[in-house]
Design an enzyme around this catalytic site. Structure first.
Site, PDB file in Angstrom:
ATOM      1  N   CYS A 154      70.236 -31.707  72.784  1.00 54.70           N
ATOM      2  CA  CYS A 154      69.779 -32.926  72.273  1.00 54.70           C
ATOM      3  C   CYS A 154      70.397 -34.074  73.182  1.00 54.70           C
ATOM      4  CB  CYS A 154      70.028 -33.049  70.830  1.00 54.70           C
ATOM      5  SG  CYS A 154      69.230 -31.792  69.879  1.00 54.70           S
ATOM      6  N   ARG A 165      66.801 -33.555  77.928  1.00 54.74           N
ATOM      7  CA  ARG A 165      67.282 -32.664  77.061  1.00 54.74           C
ATOM      8  C   ARG A 165      66.685 -32.534  75.936  1.00 54.74           C
ATOM      9  NH1 ARG A 165      72.799 -32.752  78.157  1.00 54.74           N
ATOM     10  NH2 ARG A 165      73.265 -32.099  76.063  1.00 54.74           N
ATOM     11  N   TRP A 213      66.078 -31.691  70.590  1.00 54.11           N
ATOM     12  CA  TRP A 213      65.464 -30.505  71.069  1.00 54.11           C
ATOM     13  C   TRP A 213      65.622 -29.571  69.850  1.00 54.11           C
ATOM     14  CZ3 TRP A 213      66.996 -25.581  72.826  1.00 54.11           C
ATOM     15  CH2 TRP A 213      66.347 -24.769  73.589  1.00 54.11           C
ATOM     16  N   ASN A 246      74.375 -33.214  68.630  1.00 56.91           N
ATOM     17  CA  ASN A 246      73.729 -32.200  69.350  1.00 56.91           C
ATOM     18  C   ASN A 246      74.712 -30.954  69.055  1.00 56.91           C
ATOM     19  OD1 ASN A 246      72.933 -30.802  71.677  1.00 56.91           O
ATOM     20  ND2 ASN A 246      74.388 -32.025  72.926  1.00 56.91           N
ATOM     21  N   GLY A 247      73.996 -29.888  68.930  1.00 59.81           N
ATOM     22  CA  GLY A 247      74.705 -28.511  68.840  1.00 59.81           C
ATOM     23  C   GLY A 247      74.177 -28.059  67.685  1.00 59.81           C
ATOM     24  N   GLU A 269      63.640  -9.731  90.965  1.00 58.99           N
ATOM     25  CA  GLU A 269      63.798 -11.103  90.591  1.00 58.99           C
ATOM     26  C   GLU A 269      64.161 -12.035  92.052  1.00 58.99           C
ATOM     27  OE1 GLU A 269      62.804 -13.206  88.606  1.00 58.99           O
ATOM     28  OE2 GLU A 269      63.932 -14.599  88.519  1.00 58.99           O
ATOM     29  N   LYS A 288      62.272 -15.169  93.689  1.00 56.52           N
ATOM     30  CA  LYS A 288      62.915 -16.300  93.754  1.00 56.52           C
ATOM     31  C   LYS A 288      62.952 -16.892  95.144  1.00 56.52           C
ATOM     32  CE  LYS A 288      63.414 -17.672  90.518  1.00 56.52           C
ATOM     33  NZ  LYS A 288      63.288 -17.084  89.133  1.00 56.52           N
ATOM     34  N   GLU A 347      59.053 -17.797  95.734  1.00 59.82           N
ATOM     35  CA  GLU A 347      58.604 -19.055  95.273  1.00 59.82           C
ATOM     36  C   GLU A 347      59.351 -20.227  95.975  1.00 59.82           C
ATOM     37  OE1 GLU A 347      58.909 -19.248  90.666  1.00 59.82           O
ATOM     38  OE2 GLU A 347      60.477 -18.129  91.382  1.00 59.82           O
ATOM     39  N   HIS A 407      60.392   6.513 100.638  1.00 61.84           N
ATOM     40  CA  HIS A 407      59.357   7.124 100.392  1.00 61.84           C
ATOM     41  C   HIS A 407      58.343   5.930 101.068  1.00 61.84           C
ATOM     42  CE1 HIS A 407      60.560  10.099  97.981  1.00 61.84           C
ATOM     43  NE2 HIS A 407      61.349   9.368  97.141  1.00 61.84           N
ATOM     44  N   LYS A 422      55.149 -25.171  86.026  1.00 62.23           N
ATOM     45  CA  LYS A 422      56.246 -24.629  84.996  1.00 62.23           C
ATOM     46  C   LYS A 422      55.751 -23.843  83.945  1.00 62.23           C
ATOM     47  CE  LYS A 422      60.370 -24.052  84.072  1.00 62.23           C
ATOM     48  NZ  LYS A 422      61.301 -23.170  84.666  1.00 62.23           N
TER      49      LYS A 422
HETATM   50  C1  F6R Z   1      59.459 -17.883  88.235  1.00 59.76           C
HETATM   51  C2  F6R Z   1      58.637 -18.302  86.946  1.00 59.76           C
HETATM   52  C3  F6R Z   1      57.531 -17.831  86.750  1.00 59.76           C
HETATM   53  C4  F6R Z   1      57.412 -17.504  85.140  1.00 59.76           C
HETATM   54  C5  F6R Z   1      56.127 -17.035  84.551  1.00 59.76           C
HETATM   55  C6  F6R Z   1      56.046 -16.918  82.981  1.00 59.76           C
HETATM   56  O1  F6R Z   1      60.551 -18.776  88.580  1.00 59.76           O
HETATM   57  O2  F6R Z   1      59.261 -19.223  86.309  1.00 59.76           O
HETATM   58  O3  F6R Z   1      57.270 -16.647  87.020  1.00 59.76           O
HETATM   59  O4  F6R Z   1      58.571 -16.644  84.583  1.00 59.76           O
HETATM   60  O5  F6R Z   1      55.184 -18.018  84.837  1.00 59.76           O
HETATM   61  O6  F6R Z   1      56.484 -18.056  82.110  1.00 59.76           O
HETATM   62  P1  F6R Z   1      56.856 -17.990  80.941  1.00 59.76           P
HETATM   63  O7  F6R Z   1      58.191 -17.578  80.968  1.00 59.76           O
HETATM   64  O8  F6R Z   1      56.959 -19.674  80.405  1.00 59.76           O
HETATM   65  O9  F6R Z   1      56.026 -17.412  79.945  1.00 59.76           O
END
Ligand code: F6R
Length: 607
Positions: A2, A27, A74, A98-99, A480, A484, A487, A503, A602
Site C-alpha cells: 500500500c 503500490r 492494495w 501498509n503490511g 521460463e 523471458k 519476450e 532426441h 500485462k
Molecule cells: C510472461 C507473462 C505472461 C503471463 C501470462 C499469464 O512474462 O507475463 O506469459 O504469465 O499472460 O498471465 P496471468 O498470470 O496474469 O494469468
C-alpha cells in the site's frame, strides 16, 4: 503493498498528500483516502477504487488543515470497499497502514469483548483501537500510546497515526514495510517511497526495523519501541523524479527482479508455520481422503510456475498432479470432476483462458483454488478459494516477482497437502519449512553476487538463437528462461528437458548458439553434466548456472552464473534469477523497451 504519505508544516496538507499518493499509486489502487486535521479534528475522506475518485471528492470539498495522512490501498485483509479504505478513525485517532497484522483475530476478539465496535474488516482498524484505548487509559503522549499498541501486535507494518487531541504531531512505526522520513525547511514528510516527497525535499531518512518516530513541522525524533533514542543519518537523494518512481532502478523490471526476496517473505508471512512444521491456506480446506488428483491450469509464466508446482506437490503429498495450458484445457472436453482439486494460477486474475478453464472445471464438479496477485479479480471471484501472492503490483510486462511469489504459494500448498496426506513426515516437513524460510535470504545473496550482467549482455546481444536446458525442477525454469529472453530481447529461444537434447534439438547446436545449462548440485546433476558434455563436443558456447563453488561445472563451461545451494524442490527460486537478469541485460543492450515489449500486454483478457 500500500502507499502511505504524511505531512506537517505551514502549507495546506491535502494537495501535498494527493500529489504524494499519485506517485504511490503503483503500490495499489483498491481505494484511497486522507485524514486532515482542521479546527474540528481530523476530517476523513475515503473512496473505493483509484485515486481519481478521491481527487473528485476533494474538488467538491477540500479538507482544510496543515497536518494530514493519506493512503492508497492494495487489499489484503478485507475486500476493496469504502469501509475498508484507510485512514481508519477510531475516537480521536486516525491510522494508515501498509503490511499485515498477523495476530489481528485474537486482538479483535479481545477488543470486542471489552465493548469496542468495528466498522471494517481490516487488520489496521485494530491499531487505531489500541492507540485510542491507550490514550483513554492515560498514556502520557501519542507516541507512548503507539508504543503500547506496538507491544501487542505482530507482523509487518509501516504505521502512521494522528490524533485530534495532539494536533501538530504525527507518529509512525516501521517493521518490515518501507517508510521514509522527508526533512524540509519547517515541514516534515513521511512516505512509503521517496518519489512521493521528492518534489518537496531531497533530504530523507530511511527508517529501519523497529523505529518509532514522533514527527512535527520542526523535524523528527526516532526511538525504539521502549523509547530509547536511535540515530539515523539523513541522505540527500540525487535521483530525478522519474528514476525515483522506479526506486532508483532504470526500469520497473529490474526493480521487480530485486523485489523478489521481499515478495516471497510477504507471501509466506503468517502462512508458513515454523513451529507447527505446516502451512496455512487461510481457511481453504482440502478433503485429502477423497482427493483423486490435482490439476494445475495457467498460461505463460504462470504455467511454468505450475510445472514446478507439480514437482512440489507430487514430492510432498504423493498425489498425481497434471499441469495444463488453460487455452488447451478448456477446448478439450477435459476429464475433470469431483475428487479433483484444480489450482488456477494467474498473476492478473483476469486472463480470459484461465477464467474460462476455471468455469469449465467448476461446472464439471471440481473444486478450484486460485493463486493470484490481484485481490478480488475475476479468477479468485470465480473460484472456491484463493491464496493471494503478496508481490505488490507488477508493472513490467515480463513477469518476474509474481512468478517466484507463485512458487512460494505452491510450496505452501505442497506442505499443507503433504502434512494432511501424511506423506510428508514431520522431520521432512520441518526441514522443508526451514529451507523455505531461508529462501528470501538466499535470493538476496544470489542477486547481489550476480551483479548487472552488462558484460555478458554485450557478448550475446547479437545471438540469433539461444537454448536453455534443465532437468527435474529446473526444466520448467529452462522454459521460463527462454520465454523471458523471447519476450524482451526478441531473440529466438527454446527451453528443453536436458535429456531430450539427443532426441532432436542437438541438431541445432553449433558455435553460434549459446546454450544455457541449469546444473545446480542435487538429483540429476551428473546426468546434466553428461548432456552438457554432448553440447560441448559440438562446439556449443555454454553458460552454466550452478551451485556456488562448483569447480567441476566451471571447467566445463565458458561462463558460470553461481547461486547458493538449495534442495531440489526450492532450486527454481534461485535458478530463475540469473535468467531474468540475463534477459533484462540483453534487452537493455539491444535498446529495447524493457517494461513494455512490443505486441504484449500485462493482462490478456482476450481468448
Ligand atoms: C510472461 C507473462 C505472461 C503471463 C501470462 C499469464 O512474462 O507475463 O506469459 O504469465 O499472460 O498471465 P496471468 O498470470 O496474469 O494469468
Amino acid at each position: 503493498m500500500c502507499g502511505i504519505v504524511g505531512y506537517v508544516g505551514p502549507k495546506q496538507a491535502t494537495p501535498i498528500l494527493l500529489g504524494g499518493l499519485r506517485r504511490l499509486e503503483y503500490r495499489g489502487y483498491d481505494s484511497a483516502g486522507v485524514a486532515v486535521v482542521g479546527s474540528r479534528g481530523a476530517q476523513v475522506l475515503r473512496c473505493r477504487g483509484k485515486l481519481a475518485g478521491l481527487e473528485a471528492m476533494v474538488q467538491r470539498e477540500m479538507p482544510e488543515g496543515t497536518l494530514g495522512i493519506g493512503h492508497t490501498r492494495w487489499a489484503t485483509h478485507g475486500r476493496p470497499s469504502e469501509a475498508n479504505a484507510h485512514p481508519h478513525k477510531v475516537g480521536s485517532v486516525s491510522v494508515v497502514h501498509n503490511g499485515i497484522i498477523e495476530n489481528y483475530l485474537p486482538l479483535r476478539a479481545r477488543l470486542e469483548t471489552s465493548g469496542r465496535k468495528f466498522s471494517s474488516e481490516t487488520d489496521t482498524e485494530i491499531v487505531a483501537h489500541l492507540i485510542d484505548e491507550s490514550l483513554l487509559g492515560g498514556a502520557p503522549s501519542l507516541v507512548e500510546a503507539l508504543r503500547v499498541a506496538l507491544r501487542q501486535v505482530h507482523g509487518a507494518y509501516a504505521l502512521v497515526a494522528i490524533s485530534d487531541k495532539h494536533p501538530g504531531e504525527i507518529v509512525a512505526a516501521k517493521n518490515a514495510s518501507p517508510l521514509v522520513l522527508g526533512l524540509g525547511k519547517g515541514e516534515t514528510f513521511l512516505a512509503s517511497d521517496v518519489p512521493a516527497i521528492l518534489e518537496h525535499t531531497r533530504e530523507v531518512v530511511f527508517l529501519d526495523e523497529g523505529d518509532v518516530v514522533q514527527v512535527t513541522a520542526d523535524g523528527a525524533t526516532i526511538t525504539d519501541v521502549e523509547g530509547k533514542p536511535r540515530q539515523r543519518p539523513a541522505r540527500s537523494i540525487e535521483w530525478d523524479a522519474a528514476a525515483a518512481e522506479k526506486g532508483g532502478y532504470p526500469h520497473f523490471m529490474l526493480k521487480e527482479i530485486h523485489e523478489q526476496p521481499r515478495a516471497i517473505t510477504d507471501t509466506l508471512r503468517g502462512r508458513l508455520l515454523l513451529e507447527d512444521r505446516d502451512a496455512d491456506l487461510e481457511g481453504f480446506e482440502v478433503d485429502v481422503r477423497n482427493l483423486r488428483r490435482v490439476l494445475i491450469i495457467a498460461c505463460g509464466t504462470s504455467y511454468h510456475a505450475g510445472l514446478v508446482g507439480k514437482f512440489m506437490i507430487e514430492g510432498t503429498a504423493r498425489v498425481p498432479v497434471e499441469v495444463d495450458l488453460a487455452s488447451e484445457f478448456r477446448y478439450r472436453d477435459p476429464v475433470v470432476g469431483a475428487g479433483d482439486l484444480v489450482i488456477a494460477i494467474s498473476q492478473s486474475g483476469e486472463t480470459a483462458d484461465t477464467l474460462a478453464a476455471v468455469k469449465e472445471a467448476r461446472a464439471r464438479g471440481a473444486r478450484v483454488l486460485a493463486i493470484s496477485n490481484v485481490v478480488d479479480s475475476a479468477i479468485p471471484r470465480s473460484s472456491n478459494g484463493v491464496l493471494y501472492t503478496h508481490a505488490g503490483p507488477e508493472i513490467g510486462v515480463a513477469s518476474t516477482k509474481c512468478f517466484t511469489a507463485q512458487l512460494a504459494a505452491l510450496s505452501l500448498i505442497a506442505i499443507h497437502l503433504g502434512r494432511r496426506t501424511g506423506k510428508l513426515a514431520p522431520d521432512a516437513a520441518a526441514k522443508l519449512v526451514e529451507e523455505l524460510a531461508l529462501t528470501p535470504t538466499k535470493m538476496t545473496e544470489a542477486l547481489e553476487a550476480l551483479g548487472d550482467m552488462k558484460q555478458l549482455a554485450r557478448e550475446y546481444r547479437y545471438a540469433k538463437d539461444f537454448l536453455f536446458l534443465g532437468r527435474g525442477t529446473n526444466y520448467p525454469i529452462a522454459l521460463e528462461g527462454a520465454l523471458k529472453l523471447k519476450e524482451i530481447s526478441y531473440i529466438h529461444a527454446e527451453g528443453y528437458a536436458a535429456g531430450e537434447m539427443k532426441h532432436g534439438p542437438i541438431a541445432l547446436v553449433d558455435d553460434g548458439v549459446p546454450v544455457v545449462v541449469l546444473a545446480p548440485q542435487g538429483p540429476g546433476y551428473e546426468k546434466v553434466l553428461s548432456n552438457l558434455a554432448e553440447v560441448r563436443a559440438r562446439n556449443g558456447e555454454i553458460i552454466g548456472v550452478g551451485t556456488k563453488g562448483d569447480q567441476q561445472l566451471a571447467n566445463l563451461c565458458d561462463r558460470v552464473l553461481s547461486i547458493p545451494d538449495a534442495p531440489a524442490l526450492l532450486q527454481p527460486f534461485l535458478t530463475v534469477l540469473p535468467l531474468q537478469l540475463m534477459s533484462y541485460a540483453i534487452a537493455v543492450a539491444k535498446g529495447n523497451d524493457v517494461d513494455q515489449p512490443r505486441n504484449l500486454a500485462k493482462s490478456v483478457t482476450v481468448e
